[in-house]
Design an enzyme around this catalytic site. Structure first.
Site, PDB file in Angstrom:
ATOM      1  CE  LYS A  90       2.046   4.950 -12.765  1.00 13.96           C
ATOM      2  NZ  LYS A  90       2.605   5.023 -11.389  1.00 13.96           N
ATOM      3  CG  ASP A 113       6.741   4.597 -12.615  1.00 13.43           C
ATOM      4  OD1 ASP A 113       5.999   5.509 -13.006  1.00 13.43           O
ATOM      5  OD2 ASP A 113       7.203   4.558 -11.455  1.00 13.43           O
ATOM      6  CB  THR A 114      11.574   5.722 -13.511  1.00  8.97           C
ATOM      7  OG1 THR A 114      12.105   4.420 -13.297  1.00  8.97           O
ATOM      8  CG2 THR A 114      10.888   6.235 -12.252  1.00  8.97           C
ATOM      9  N   GLY A 115      11.178   3.815 -16.143  1.00  5.73           N
ATOM     10  CA  GLY A 115      11.863   3.146 -17.248  1.00  5.73           C
ATOM     11  C   GLY A 115      13.185   2.521 -16.844  1.00  5.73           C
ATOM     12  NE  ARG A 173       2.881  -8.889  -6.029  1.00  2.93           N
ATOM     13  CZ  ARG A 173       3.762  -8.052  -6.570  1.00  2.93           C
ATOM     14  NH1 ARG A 173       3.549  -7.565  -7.767  1.00  2.93           N
ATOM     15  NH2 ARG A 173       4.852  -7.691  -5.899  1.00  2.93           N
ATOM     16  CG  ASP A 194       3.286  -4.840  -5.322  1.00  8.99           C
ATOM     17  OD1 ASP A 194       3.793  -4.463  -6.387  1.00  8.99           O
ATOM     18  OD2 ASP A 194       3.865  -4.763  -4.219  1.00  8.99           O
ATOM     19  NE  ARG A 223       8.160 -11.381  -5.177  1.00 12.03           N
ATOM     20  CZ  ARG A 223       9.135 -10.633  -4.640  1.00 12.03           C
ATOM     21  NH1 ARG A 223       9.164  -9.325  -4.813  1.00 12.03           N
ATOM     22  NH2 ARG A 223      10.082 -11.187  -3.910  1.00 12.03           N
TER      23      ARG A 223
HETATM   24  P1  IMP Z   1      10.339   1.635 -13.317  1.00 12.57           P
HETATM   25  O1  IMP Z   1      10.214   2.870 -12.482  1.00 12.57           O
HETATM   26  O2  IMP Z   1       9.890   1.871 -14.747  1.00 12.57           O
HETATM   27  O3  IMP Z   1      11.703   1.037 -13.230  1.00 12.57           O
HETATM   28  O4  IMP Z   1       9.316   0.581 -12.733  1.00 12.57           O
HETATM   29  C1  IMP Z   1       9.690  -0.223 -11.667  1.00 12.57           C
HETATM   30  C2  IMP Z   1       8.568  -1.058 -11.139  1.00 12.57           C
HETATM   31  O5  IMP Z   1       7.831  -0.248 -10.246  1.00 12.57           O
HETATM   32  C3  IMP Z   1       7.526  -1.586 -12.113  1.00 12.57           C
HETATM   33  O6  IMP Z   1       7.908  -2.778 -12.743  1.00 12.57           O
HETATM   34  C4  IMP Z   1       6.376  -1.833 -11.167  1.00 12.57           C
HETATM   35  O7  IMP Z   1       6.493  -3.102 -10.580  1.00 12.57           O
HETATM   36  C5  IMP Z   1       6.559  -0.751 -10.120  1.00 12.57           C
HETATM   37  N1  IMP Z   1       5.567   0.318 -10.333  1.00 12.57           N
HETATM   38  C6  IMP Z   1       5.713   1.500 -10.961  1.00 12.57           C
HETATM   39  N2  IMP Z   1       4.567   2.197 -10.968  1.00 12.57           N
HETATM   40  C7  IMP Z   1       3.669   1.411 -10.321  1.00 12.57           C
HETATM   41  C8  IMP Z   1       2.263   1.559 -10.003  1.00 12.57           C
HETATM   42  O8  IMP Z   1       1.584   2.550 -10.319  1.00 12.57           O
HETATM   43  N3  IMP Z   1       1.704   0.523  -9.311  1.00 12.57           N
HETATM   44  C9  IMP Z   1       2.385  -0.597  -8.949  1.00 12.57           C
HETATM   45  N4  IMP Z   1       3.673  -0.779  -9.228  1.00 12.57           N
HETATM   46  C10 IMP Z   1       4.307   0.215  -9.904  1.00 12.57           C
HETATM   47 MG    MG Z   2       7.494  -4.891 -11.756  1.00  9.89          MG
END
Ligand code: IMP
Ligand code: MG
Length: 187
Positions: A134, A106-108, A168, A162, A43
């Protein structure tokens, strides 16, 4: 006391608007007008996505748009490590140029999964655009083609991002602080 609160504003509404304009320009210069499909990852991307799409109009890009709802965080504080499709796209992306849009890399895991998914569906090319990056948190082998701002390893909210579905609506992006050790998750 509330277990979490806004610590400081990292990017104001004006900072964001300026950066979104620049990103729209980059996308406009890089992507062909013909078969562009913009896919928002819900979202968190909904506000960023809306601003991007309206900007593209002024660059004479008229993409088809769609959304997917992906979940990568478990119910608690830790990334679950697997990504689930809660809502798939319905536009046929075969032979098209897809630009995935997400709030934060973030983690990707989420974006990596989404890129693979678009290729599996037959997209000719897949690029990605994220408002925030990040890099220090990266687990999956991915970087974004278009990045708004790079941030430190802090938990951020606002402009679509969020914590527990709150914050948000903030027009700016802020760092959240937790008074109890624990939990930073969201989707
Ligand atoms: P991923 O870890 O790259 O797969 O990111 C997963 C999701 O985690 C992102 O699309 C965000 O919605 C959420 N996320 C990661 N870091 C943050 C943050 O610092 N604030 C809010 N949501 C986050
Ligand atoms: Mg997201």
């Amino acid at each position: 006391m509330h277990p979490h609160h806004i610590l400081r504003v990292l990017f104001t509404a004006d900072d964001i608007a300026g950066r979104v304009d620049a990103l729209v320009g980059e996308i406009g210069r890089t992507c062909a007008a013909g078969s562009l499909v913009l896919v928002g990852i819900l979202r968190g991307s909904f506000i960023f996505f809306a601003d991007l799409v309206r900007g593209l109009f002024y660059h004479h890009l008229h993409p088809r748009i769609d959304f997917t709802l992906l979940q990568s965080y478990g119910s608690g504080t830790e990334s679950s490590g697997t990504v689930e499709i809660e809502r798939d796209i319905s536009v046929d992306v075969r032979g098209t140029e897809v630009v995935l849009v997400d709030d934060i890399l973030d983690t990707g895991r989420t974006l990596h999964f989404a890129v693979e998914l678009m290729y599996a569906k037959g997209a000719r090319s897949v690029k990605s655009c994220v408002l925030l990056d990040k890099p220090s948190r990266r687990v999956a082998p991915i970087s974004a083609d278009f990045v708004g701002f790079t941030v430190e390893d802090v938990f951020v909210v606002g402009y679509g991002l969020d914590y527990d579905s709150y914050y948000r609506e903030l027009p700016y992006i802020a760092e959240l602080t937790f008074t109890h050790p624990g939990a930073a998750g969201g989707q």
